[in-house]
Every structure is written in C-alpha cells, then in structure tokens.
Design an enzyme around this catalytic site. Sequence first.
Site, PDB file in Angstrom:
ATOM      1  N   LYS A 172       0.881  -1.392   0.057  1.00  0.00           N
ATOM      2  CA  LYS A 172      -0.116   0.122  -0.015  1.00  0.00           C
ATOM      3  C   LYS A 172       1.003   1.130   0.142  1.00  0.00           C
ATOM      4  O   LYS A 172       0.639   2.256  -0.864  1.00  0.00           O
ATOM      5  CB  LYS A 172      -0.818  -0.068   1.067  1.00  0.00           C
ATOM      6  N   LYS A 240       1.036  11.715   5.215  1.00  0.00           N
ATOM      7  CA  LYS A 240       1.458  10.854   6.122  1.00  0.00           C
ATOM      8  C   LYS A 240       1.840   9.392   5.381  1.00  0.00           C
ATOM      9  O   LYS A 240       2.766   9.049   6.188  1.00  0.00           O
ATOM     10  CB  LYS A 240      -0.060  10.300   6.773  1.00  0.00           C
TER      11      LYS A 240
END
Length: 289
Positions: A172, A240
């Site tokens: 991911k 992030k």
Amino acid sequence: MKPAVGLIGLGLMGKPMGANLLKAGFPLTVWNRTRAKTEDLARQGAKVAGSPREAAASSDVLLTIVSDPPALEEILWGASGALEGLRRGSIYIDSSTVAPSLARRIAKACAERGVEFLDAPVTGGTWGAEKGELVFMVGGSAETLKHVEPVLGAMGKRWFHLGPHGAGQTVKLAMNMILALQVDALAEALALVTSAGVAPERLVEVMQSSMARSPLLDIKAPMILARNYAPSFPLRLMHKDLGLALDLANQLGVPLPATAVAREIYNAVKGSAKEDLDYAAVARFWQKA
Ligand code: NA7
C-alpha cells in the site's frame, strides 16, 4: 448465517464501507470517536457501540479504518480499547494505512488472545468505497483471508494476498508513492505549460492520447484545472503515507530520492493550507507562484 461485523472508524472511507456491509446483509455494530457520524448508518440498521471494546466484543469479524498510526493505537490500546474486547476465535482486519511494523505488533497482540489478524489496507478512494469496488492488499494467513472473503466482497472487487503480516501495508505504501509522484509530476508539467503561455487543458488533451494516459489523470487533472480541491483522498493522509514510506525505506536502507522531494512539496502545501484539501492540491505549490 452471516458473521457479525464490527466497524471502527466512520470517516470518508469507513462510512460507505459500512453502508455496503449493511446492504450485503451483515449484522453491523459501529463505533466512531465523533458519535454524530454513526447516525446515518444507525438509520440504515447498524447498532452503535459505546466504545471500541464493545464493538470488538460483539464481532466475529472486526474491521478498523482510522486515520493514522496514533489513531489506530488509541482505538486498540487506549481506554476501553478494541484489543481487550476481541473474542478468542474472531478475526480482526485493519484497513487503515499504517506502518508495516505496527501491523506486525498488532498481529502479535492478537495471536496472544487467540485472534487472527490481517493487515488489509485499501486502494480505490471514496469513489471505490461508495461503489463497493475497493481493492484490498492483504498480509497475514491465506486461510484467514479465505474466511473473510465474503466480508471483503461486500466492500471490494479484488483482494491480493501479498505475504505475511505487514506485506499488505508495504505494498500500500509503495502504491501511494506512485500515486503521489504521478500527481506531483502532472502538477509540475501543467505549471511549465501554463508559464509558457499554452492552455493547460491542451497538455491534458494530448496526454489522454498518449502513453501518459491513466485513470488518475481522469480524476485529478480536472480538479487541478478547476482549482477545486474538495477532499476525496485528503492531502494530509497522502503526506502521512509518504512519511511512512520514507520511514520504512530508512529502516531498510533503500534510497527514495523522488519520494523525499515530493514529500517536501506535499509538506509545503499542507503547511500553508487552512482547510482540508485533496492531494491534487499539491498543484498549489506552483499555482500560488
Ligand atoms: P478520515 O475521513 O480522516 O477519517 C478518519 C477516521 O479516523 C475517523 O473515523 C476519525 O474519527 C478516526 N480517528 C482519527 N483520530 C482518531 C483517534 N485519535 N481516535 C479514534 N478515532 C480517530 O480518513 P479516511 O476515511 O479517508 O481514511 C481512513 C484510512 O484509510 C487512512 O489510514 C487512509 O490513509 C486510508 P472522527 O470522525 O474524526 O472522530
């Protein structure tokens, strides 16, 4: 009978995922820090738990999708945290994007309680979440994944088993690096064309007939051209994820120079924004100038 599902985190992603679980007929218990966000799903038939622990205790399969590592640690290990509520023999799936090392720490804590864990972050954005067309990137046991396929199938169209715990998160992070760099490259190219006096729409038009064509272009180019950055995938979350990718790279000793530069650009835009923006707003780095 369908397993009872618990869902913690009803943000942009979690809420439509919950709606799809209800549509598919799963008994659903939800918890969200801001309780008002549970109301829509409660109207559609979900039970609302009083704490993460209560949501976990009522679930055969618990699913979490919250912002970042501190949020996930809070709902798992904080007051009335979900971990202590998980029943022996239940399955816990985390779809937040967090560090692979955190996924492994959770897997260990789950194993100590007799709970199977999967890291299963998603790609597809809010659009995919609403359509039930998310793609899950899964780390953990293949057998556990088999058990929860009907649950994932209510929210997604595909899932990939990628290896042991943490492998889902690793892939991911790599995926989001690519998306972040693509949009950053698009924004740079549009800035160049615009400064040279050519209409930016013309670059997009040519790209649509070239090797540079991509589904990402269909979604993000109109946002950049219209300077409309209503968040579909928030810039704060992409920022992030780039940080998590760089942390992982540092641990492994892998240089990621393009990602490091892109993260600084996302950082600059995030730092100067007052509102919540989509990550297409990385183009503001040049639009301001
Ligand atoms: P959102 O829309 O920002 O939603 C974040 C969710 O996380 C939302 O339910 C928040 O609750 C919850 N949250 C954030 N911090 C905390 C803490 N400290 N404690 C409990 N709950 C918290 O994000 P998305 O739905 O777009 O994305 C979710 C994940 O998928 C993320 O990892 C992405 O990178 C991918 P709130 O409603 O603010 O009370």
